[in-house]
Design a protein around this motif. Structure first.
Motif, PDB file in Angstrom:
ATOM      1  N   THR A  62       0.827  -1.215   0.000  1.00  0.00           N
ATOM      2  CA  THR A  62       0.000   0.000   0.000  1.00  0.00           C
ATOM      3  C   THR A  62       0.857   1.260   0.000  1.00  0.00           C
ATOM      4  O   THR A  62       0.334   2.372  -0.028  1.00  0.00           O
ATOM      5  N   GLY A  65      -0.004   4.865   1.231  1.00  0.00           N
ATOM      6  CA  GLY A  65      -1.443   5.025   1.405  1.00  0.00           C
ATOM      7  C   GLY A  65      -2.111   5.875   0.347  1.00  0.00           C
ATOM      8  O   GLY A  65      -3.187   6.432   0.577  1.00  0.00           O
ATOM      9  N   ASP A  77      -5.925   6.055   1.580  1.00  0.00           N
ATOM     10  CA  ASP A  77      -6.332   5.384   2.817  1.00  0.00           C
ATOM     11  C   ASP A  77      -6.634   6.413   3.889  1.00  0.00           C
ATOM     12  O   ASP A  77      -6.067   7.509   3.890  1.00  0.00           O
ATOM     13  N   GLY A  82      -0.326   5.275   5.052  1.00  0.00           N
ATOM     14  CA  GLY A  82      -0.673   3.931   4.601  1.00  0.00           C
ATOM     15  C   GLY A  82      -0.376   2.841   5.603  1.00  0.00           C
ATOM     16  O   GLY A  82       0.002   3.097   6.745  1.00  0.00           O
ATOM     17  N   TYR A  83      -0.513   1.606   5.157  1.00  0.00           N
ATOM     18  CA  TYR A  83      -0.373   0.428   6.026  1.00  0.00           C
ATOM     19  C   TYR A  83       0.833  -0.439   5.669  1.00  0.00           C
ATOM     20  O   TYR A  83       1.011  -1.517   6.235  1.00  0.00           O
ATOM     21  N   LYS A  85       3.016  -3.148   3.708  1.00  0.00           N
ATOM     22  CA  LYS A  85       2.688  -4.372   2.976  1.00  0.00           C
ATOM     23  C   LYS A  85       1.687  -5.204   3.780  1.00  0.00           C
ATOM     24  O   LYS A  85       1.911  -5.487   4.954  1.00  0.00           O
ATOM     25  N   ALA A  91      -5.840  -6.278   4.551  1.00  0.00           N
ATOM     26  CA  ALA A  91      -6.287  -5.072   3.845  1.00  0.00           C
ATOM     27  C   ALA A  91      -7.791  -4.890   4.015  1.00  0.00           C
ATOM     28  O   ALA A  91      -8.290  -3.778   4.202  1.00  0.00           O
ATOM     29  N   SER A  96      -8.376  -1.007   4.029  1.00  0.00           N
ATOM     30  CA  SER A  96      -7.440  -0.223   3.229  1.00  0.00           C
ATOM     31  C   SER A  96      -7.970  -0.062   1.804  1.00  0.00           C
ATOM     32  O   SER A  96      -8.095  -1.042   1.061  1.00  0.00           O
ATOM     33  N   THR A  98      -6.453   1.493  -0.695  1.00  0.00           N
ATOM     34  CA  THR A  98      -5.380   1.228  -1.653  1.00  0.00           C
ATOM     35  C   THR A  98      -5.120  -0.270  -1.780  1.00  0.00           C
ATOM     36  O   THR A  98      -4.865  -0.778  -2.876  1.00  0.00           O
ATOM     37  N   GLY A  99      -5.188  -0.999  -0.675  1.00  0.00           N
ATOM     38  CA  GLY A  99      -4.941  -2.434  -0.694  1.00  0.00           C
ATOM     39  C   GLY A  99      -5.966  -3.186  -1.525  1.00  0.00           C
ATOM     40  O   GLY A  99      -5.618  -4.018  -2.376  1.00  0.00           O
ATOM     41  N   LYS A 102      -5.660  -2.126  -5.306  1.00  0.00           N
ATOM     42  CA  LYS A 102      -4.516  -2.755  -5.975  1.00  0.00           C
ATOM     43  C   LYS A 102      -4.782  -4.235  -6.241  1.00  0.00           C
ATOM     44  O   LYS A 102      -4.455  -4.748  -7.308  1.00  0.00           O
TER      45      LYS A 102
END
Length: 273
Positions: A62, A65, A77, A82-83, A85, A91, A96, A98-99, A102
């Protein structure tokens, strides 16, 4: 909603008047289609797991984020920075954006039809056919439609650019709780004179015998439990050791084109988990 039968136990819809009073003027649960936001991540995760079960072991970066599409469209996020990996399950549990984006984008960017077909196969583009009139129509865009664009796939992944009513969302979550079997929401179990034997009984109606594989179902049930039970879960504040709850939080922005952004917050869940 009663899990196995689909019986609706209660609906409450309150609107606030200008003078600060509350009253029931509209059945939002049945009639109002809206962007669900993060509660739709369950549908995205199921579609991805069904397409590639090995995804659950992969890490998603991520980064900071934030992801940018076409140099100007950003997915962010809620946690600044962000968080890092994450596994897809984590996620989902920390919600998340973004997680999840993606995960979906990397799996389906070359064939977005495959993702949307999975959603259609789970009946998400169909009305439930309720006995109460005025059901809002769901909207799941399809590649090639006039409302489809390059950002449709990533935006759908975290619940934007799609429309569902609260009751349609609930029916899908209920199918997960009901071991994959989707039942139609019902408001009447029998018809007859008060205090007398019913003259007509209404049986439960199965919409779909199975929304996904048992393996996928087992994975997402664990994620939904972790949303509540794990300290990092977005609904950990409702954790209670006496009542085992599973579910998903959702926060979607509305009026995001104006200066006064507002939010719709939600929780969809089931118990005992």
């Amino acid at each position: 909603m009663k899990t196995n039968t689909g019986e609706i136990k209660s609906i409450v819809n309150l609107s606030k008047t200008r003078n600060g009073k509350y009253y029931e003027k509209f059945n939002y649960a049945v009639a109002e289609s809206q962007e669900p936001g993060s509660t739709f991540k369950l549908m995205s995760v199921i579609a991805t797991l069904e397409n590639n079960n090995g995804i659950s072991e992969k890490l998603i970066d991520t980064k900071n984020g934030e992801i940018t599409f076409y140099e100007k469209y950003k997915v962010r996020d809620s946690k600044k920075g962000g968080y890092g990996k994450l596994r897809p399950s984590k996620a989902f549990e920390v919600s998340s954006n973004t997680g999840i984006v993606k995960m979906v984008y990397e799996n389906f960017k070359n064939n977005p039809e495959k993702f949307v077909d999975r959603l259609y196969n789970m009946g998400l583009n169909e009305v439930l056919g309720l006995s109460i009139k005025g059901e809002g129509k769901p909207m799941i865009p399809y590649p090639g439609d006039k409302n489809w664009s390059g950002i449709s796939l990533p935006w759908m992944a975290f619940g934007y650019g799609v429309m569902m009513t609260p009751l349609q969302t609930l029916t899908f979550y209920n199918a997960v709780a009901n071991d994959g079997e989707m039942v139609k929401p019902s408001f009447i179990s029998s018809i007859g004179a008060l205090g007398e034997k019913p003259v007509y009984k209404i049986d439960r109606e199965i919409i779909m015998s199975s929304i996904c594989s048992e393996e996928t179902l087992s994975s997402v049930k664990m994620m939904l439990r972790n949303v509540v039970e794990k300290p990092w879960g977005t609904a950990n504040n409702i954790y209670d050791e006496n009542i085992k709850i599973a579910g998903k939080t959702g926060t979607s922005q509305i009026d995001y084109t104006s200066e006064e952004t507002q939010y719709v917050s939600s929780f969809v869940g089931y118990f005992p988990s």
